[in-house]
Write an enzyme that holds these catalytic residues in place. Sequence first.
Site, PDB file in Angstrom:
ATOM      1  CD  GLU A 120      39.972  33.332  41.860  1.00 57.01           C
ATOM      2  OE1 GLU A 120      39.062  33.104  42.328  1.00 57.01           O
ATOM      3  OE2 GLU A 120      40.658  33.603  40.679  1.00 57.01           O
ATOM      4  CD  GLU A 140      41.419  38.213  41.334  1.00 54.84           C
ATOM      5  OE1 GLU A 140      42.012  37.216  40.995  1.00 54.84           O
ATOM      6  OE2 GLU A 140      41.411  38.564  42.452  1.00 54.84           O
TER       7      GLU A 140
END
Length: 266
Positions: A120, A140
Amino acid sequence: MGGTEHLTVQREGATLVLTLNRPEARNALSLPMLVGLHDGWLEADADDSVRSIVFTGAGGSFCSGMDLKALAGNGMAGEEYRDRLKADPDLHWKAMLRHHRPRKPVIAAVEGYCVAGGTEMLQGTDIRVAAESATFGLFEVKRGLFPIGGSTVRLQRQIPRTHALEMLLTGRPYSAREAAAIGLVGHVVPDGTALDKALEIAERINACGPLAVEAVKASVYETAEMTEQDGLAAELTRGWPVFDTADAKEGTRAFAEKRPPVYKRA
């Protein structure tokens, strides 16, 4: 020069090097690390002698994602770090480049794991170098979580949507070669040399006119979602003032005189 126990700040000429420094945890994000990153980005923005930033990790890893225990401050971070987060609830998003874009070019040098929060943060950088054995991925969904660091927005704008969705929805790891093939990184280099390559790129940027470099970066991002017509108009607003600078005159003069330019941010 700032830094914390989990984030080191060094100068390499005109380049500021920010290094995630928690190798025993594969540089999992902690509150001291986030505070150090936040302050490092601001330091680079404020210091006109800094022309580029290299972002890397210590101990053979880039970042393995968020350490929720450390973020909560349970036994790891000092009171001063918890106070910083309370004073600015947006600090961690700025640190992770979700809510902050440095005006200087940011070059990522990735060795080892660059997953979850690591991937990210990578999306907030401008140029990306990966070592051969680096690993990328957004894990995730495998944990029943959401990649809330910006990936559902940014990833599809940086790589083809089919690849973005596969990465987001499968939670599988990607090799450096695969990451390069889909456009997530720009260079794949032998293990142990990612930082050297990133510094080489930074040095080339540092040799250019700093006002021009910063204006070009700003123009690329601010026009990314515009129509072509609006983008071209905005480009002129950014670009024309650069021609009136002393640096622009120095650049053309140096070319004519066959010598390296001496830029002064003027």
